[in-house]
Scaffold this motif. Sequence first.
Motif, PDB file in Angstrom:
ATOM      1  N   LYS A  93       0.860  -1.183   0.000  1.00  8.18           N
ATOM      2  CA  LYS A  93       0.000   0.000   0.000  1.00  8.18           C
ATOM      3  C   LYS A  93       0.895   1.230   0.000  1.00  8.18           C
ATOM      4  CE  LYS A  93      -3.700  -2.236   2.644  1.00  8.18           C
ATOM      5  NZ  LYS A  93      -4.521  -2.188   3.881  1.00  8.18           N
ATOM      6  N   LEU A  94       0.707   2.122  -0.960  1.00  8.84           N
ATOM      7  CA  LEU A  94       1.584   3.282  -1.047  1.00  8.84           C
ATOM      8  C   LEU A  94       0.803   4.563  -1.253  1.00  8.84           C
ATOM      9  CD1 LEU A  94       2.062   4.342  -4.256  1.00  8.84           C
ATOM     10  CD2 LEU A  94       3.209   2.146  -4.385  1.00  8.84           C
ATOM     11  N   GLU A  95       1.429   5.638  -0.836  1.00  4.72           N
ATOM     12  CA  GLU A  95       0.851   6.981  -0.940  1.00  4.72           C
ATOM     13  C   GLU A  95       1.902   7.915  -1.519  1.00  4.72           C
ATOM     14  OE1 GLU A  95      -0.129  10.766   1.956  1.00  4.72           O
ATOM     15  OE2 GLU A  95       0.527   8.843   2.774  1.00  4.72           O
ATOM     16  N   ASP A  96       1.532   8.694  -2.532  1.00 12.12           N
ATOM     17  CA  ASP A  96       2.429   9.708  -3.082  1.00 12.12           C
ATOM     18  C   ASP A  96       2.356  10.952  -2.202  1.00 12.12           C
ATOM     19  OD1 ASP A  96       3.516   8.599  -5.654  1.00 12.12           O
ATOM     20  OD2 ASP A  96       1.382   8.339  -6.044  1.00 12.12           O
ATOM     21  N   VAL A  97       3.485  11.339  -1.635  1.00  9.04           N
ATOM     22  CA  VAL A  97       3.560  12.525  -0.782  1.00  9.04           C
ATOM     23  C   VAL A  97       4.022  13.734  -1.591  1.00  9.04           C
ATOM     24  CG1 VAL A  97       4.574  13.512   1.306  1.00  9.04           C
ATOM     25  CG2 VAL A  97       4.042  11.063   1.213  1.00  9.04           C
ATOM     26  N   VAL A  98       5.116  13.551  -2.363  1.00 10.22           N
ATOM     27  CA  VAL A  98       5.644  14.592  -3.263  1.00 10.22           C
ATOM     28  C   VAL A  98       5.886  13.942  -4.614  1.00 10.22           C
ATOM     29  CG1 VAL A  98       7.496  16.252  -3.683  1.00 10.22           C
ATOM     30  CG2 VAL A  98       6.719  15.820  -1.341  1.00 10.22           C
ATOM     31  N   ASP A  99       5.499  14.612  -5.695  1.00  9.72           N
ATOM     32  CA  ASP A  99       5.601  14.020  -7.026  1.00  9.72           C
ATOM     33  C   ASP A  99       7.031  13.956  -7.548  1.00  9.72           C
ATOM     34  OD1 ASP A  99       2.913  13.536  -7.161  1.00  9.72           O
ATOM     35  OD2 ASP A  99       2.441  15.458  -8.108  1.00  9.72           O
ATOM     36  N   GLY A 100       7.822  15.000  -7.349  1.00  8.22           N
ATOM     37  CA  GLY A 100       9.168  15.034  -7.901  1.00  8.22           C
ATOM     38  C   GLY A 100       9.179  15.540  -9.336  1.00  8.22           C
ATOM     39  N   GLU A 101      10.373  15.586  -9.923  1.00  7.32           N
ATOM     40  CA  GLU A 101      10.546  16.115 -11.284  1.00  7.32           C
ATOM     41  C   GLU A 101      11.529  15.245 -12.064  1.00  7.32           C
ATOM     42  OE1 GLU A 101      11.872  20.108 -10.882  1.00  7.32           O
ATOM     43  OE2 GLU A 101       9.928  20.869 -10.169  1.00  7.32           O
ATOM     44  N   GLY A 102      11.411  15.316 -13.380  1.00  6.81           N
ATOM     45  CA  GLY A 102      12.344  14.588 -14.237  1.00  6.81           C
ATOM     46  C   GLY A 102      11.793  13.244 -14.671  1.00  6.81           C
ATOM     47  N   PRO A 103      12.656  12.407 -15.251  1.00  3.79           N
ATOM     48  CA  PRO A 103      12.220  11.090 -15.740  1.00  3.79           C
ATOM     49  C   PRO A 103      11.877  10.136 -14.596  1.00  3.79           C
ATOM     50  CG  PRO A 103      14.596  11.317 -15.955  1.00  3.79           C
ATOM     51  CD  PRO A 103      14.088  12.650 -15.526  1.00  3.79           C
ATOM     52  N   GLU A 104      10.956   9.234 -14.867  1.00  7.39           N
ATOM     53  CA  GLU A 104      10.550   8.255 -13.860  1.00  7.39           C
ATOM     54  C   GLU A 104      11.582   7.133 -13.758  1.00  7.39           C
ATOM     55  OE1 GLU A 104       6.723   6.780 -14.821  1.00  7.39           O
ATOM     56  OE2 GLU A 104       5.677   8.647 -14.288  1.00  7.39           O
ATOM     57  N   ALA A 105      11.723   6.622 -12.543  1.00  5.73           N
ATOM     58  CA  ALA A 105      12.604   5.476 -12.340  1.00  5.73           C
ATOM     59  C   ALA A 105      11.920   4.224 -12.877  1.00  5.73           C
ATOM     60  CB  ALA A 105      12.912   5.315 -10.852  1.00  5.73           C
ATOM     61  N   ARG A 106      12.677   3.433 -13.613  1.00  8.12           N
ATOM     62  CA  ARG A 106      12.132   2.213 -14.216  1.00  8.12           C
ATOM     63  C   ARG A 106      12.938   1.003 -13.742  1.00  8.12           C
ATOM     64  NH1 ARG A 106       8.498   3.608 -18.044  1.00  8.12           N
ATOM     65  NH2 ARG A 106       8.599   5.752 -18.862  1.00  8.12           N
ATOM     66  N   GLU A 107      12.344  -0.169 -13.937  1.00 10.78           N
ATOM     67  CA  GLU A 107      13.006  -1.397 -13.518  1.00 10.78           C
ATOM     68  C   GLU A 107      14.346  -1.538 -14.235  1.00 10.78           C
ATOM     69  OE1 GLU A 107      11.979  -6.127 -12.781  1.00 10.78           O
ATOM     70  OE2 GLU A 107      10.519  -4.792 -13.754  1.00 10.78           O
ATOM     71  N   GLY A 108      15.379  -1.858 -13.473  1.00  9.59           N
ATOM     72  CA  GLY A 108      16.725  -1.978 -14.016  1.00  9.59           C
ATOM     73  C   GLY A 108      17.561  -0.735 -13.813  1.00  9.59           C
ATOM     74  N   ASN A 109      16.936   0.429 -13.527  1.00 14.11           N
ATOM     75  CA  ASN A 109      17.700   1.662 -13.291  1.00 14.11           C
ATOM     76  C   ASN A 109      18.466   1.579 -11.977  1.00 14.11           C
ATOM     77  OD1 ASN A 109      15.152   3.830 -14.685  1.00 14.11           O
ATOM     78  ND2 ASN A 109      16.919   2.937 -15.681  1.00 14.11           N
ATOM     79  N   LEU A 110      19.561   2.326 -11.920  1.00 14.68           N
ATOM     80  CA  LEU A 110      20.300   2.488 -10.681  1.00 14.68           C
ATOM     81  C   LEU A 110      19.794   3.760 -10.018  1.00 14.68           C
ATOM     82  CD1 LEU A 110      22.706   1.214  -9.085  1.00 14.68           C
ATOM     83  CD2 LEU A 110      24.181   2.915 -10.214  1.00 14.68           C
ATOM     84  N   VAL A 111      19.355   3.658  -8.772  1.00 17.14           N
ATOM     85  CA  VAL A 111      18.750   4.805  -8.090  1.00 17.14           C
ATOM     86  C   VAL A 111      19.446   5.066  -6.754  1.00 17.14           C
ATOM     87  CG1 VAL A 111      16.471   4.502  -9.146  1.00 17.14           C
ATOM     88  CG2 VAL A 111      16.989   3.329  -7.000  1.00 17.14           C
ATOM     89  N   GLN A 112      19.385   6.328  -6.345  1.00 19.22           N
ATOM     90  CA  GLN A 112      19.916   6.734  -5.048  1.00 19.22           C
ATOM     91  C   GLN A 112      18.771   7.317  -4.239  1.00 19.22           C
ATOM     92  OE1 GLN A 112      22.592  10.319  -4.410  1.00 19.22           O
ATOM     93  NE2 GLN A 112      24.107   8.669  -4.167  1.00 19.22           N
ATOM     94  N   PHE A 113      18.632   6.898  -2.989  1.00 24.42           N
ATOM     95  CA  PHE A 113      17.481   7.327  -2.188  1.00 24.42           C
ATOM     96  C   PHE A 113      17.793   7.300  -0.703  1.00 24.42           C
ATOM     97  CE2 PHE A 113      17.254   2.766  -2.819  1.00 24.42           C
ATOM     98  CZ  PHE A 113      16.871   2.265  -1.590  1.00 24.42           C
ATOM     99  N   ASN A 114      17.021   8.046   0.053  1.00 27.16           N
ATOM    100  CA  ASN A 114      17.000   7.995   1.514  1.00 27.16           C
ATOM    101  C   ASN A 114      15.707   7.328   1.953  1.00 27.16           C
ATOM    102  OD1 ASN A 114      19.457   9.215   2.450  1.00 27.16           O
ATOM    103  ND2 ASN A 114      18.664  11.210   1.779  1.00 27.16           N
ATOM    104  N   TYR A 115      15.744   6.744   3.131  1.00 22.78           N
ATOM    105  CA  TYR A 115      14.517   6.115   3.629  1.00 22.78           C
ATOM    106  C   TYR A 115      14.479   6.143   5.156  1.00 22.78           C
ATOM    107  CZ  TYR A 115      17.132   1.886   4.932  1.00 22.78           C
ATOM    108  OH  TYR A 115      18.016   0.994   5.514  1.00 22.78           O
TER     109      TYR A 115
END
Length: 211
Positions: A93-115
Motif C-alpha cells: 500500500k503506497l501513498e504519493d507525498v511529493v511528485d518530484g521532477e524529471g524522468p521516472e525510475a524504471r526497472e533496471g535503473n540504478l537509483v539513489q534514495f533515503n529512507y
Amino acid sequence: MESAPQAKFTNPFPCASPSPRCPYPPEPKSIRSTCRGFRLVACGISRRRAVSEMALLGAATSCVNLLAVTVPVQAAMLEPDVIRYRKLDSGVKLEDVVDGEGPEAREGNLVQFNYVCRRANGYFVHSTVNQFSGESKPVTLPLDGQEMISGLKEVLIGMKAGGKRRALIPPEVGYIDESLQPVPEEFGPRRSLLSHAKEPLVFEVQLLKVL
C-alpha cells in the motif's frame, strides 16, 4: 352603607424580608426556601420587565442550542479528505507525498534514495538520515529483484527525483532473505531491522537521483 370587606390575596412570589417596595409580609421559612428563585420579580421588578427578560433569556438559550448544532456540522464540512492509499497486486500500500521532477525510475535503473523504516505501530527502526545532525547516508541500488526487497522496488518504480512516497510493505515482499537490501551497516541497527522482518514495515522513501 358599610363598605364590602376587602379580599386578601396571597403573594405568589413572597419576599424574604419586608421592604418599602414590596407590600407583602414575609412568608414562613418552609415556603421561603422554595421561592428564592422568584425574589426579584416581587421586589421592585414590573411584570412587563420580567416577561421581557424571560423572553430574552429564551432567545439566548435558542441561540446557544443553534450554535451547538451548527458548529459540529460546519466542522464536519471543513474536515479534510481522508488520505487514500493505492494497493498494488503484491499487497503493498503506497501513498504519493511529493511528485518530484524529471524522468521516472524504471526497472533496471540504478537509483539513489533515503529512507526511514518504522514498524506498523509507528516504532522507529532505522533511517539513512541522522535525526540529530541531519546528515544522510543515501543508498544506491539497482531496481531489480536480486539485491533489493521486491516491495521497496515496487515503491521506487515510477518515482521522480525529489519525489517522496510512504508505503506499507508486507513481509511476503519484504526481508524474506537476510542478504536483501537495504539494511544498515552497523550491527545493532541491522539486527533491529531484521528482527522485525516477519511483520509489515512502513517505509518513507525520498528518491534523490536516477543514475
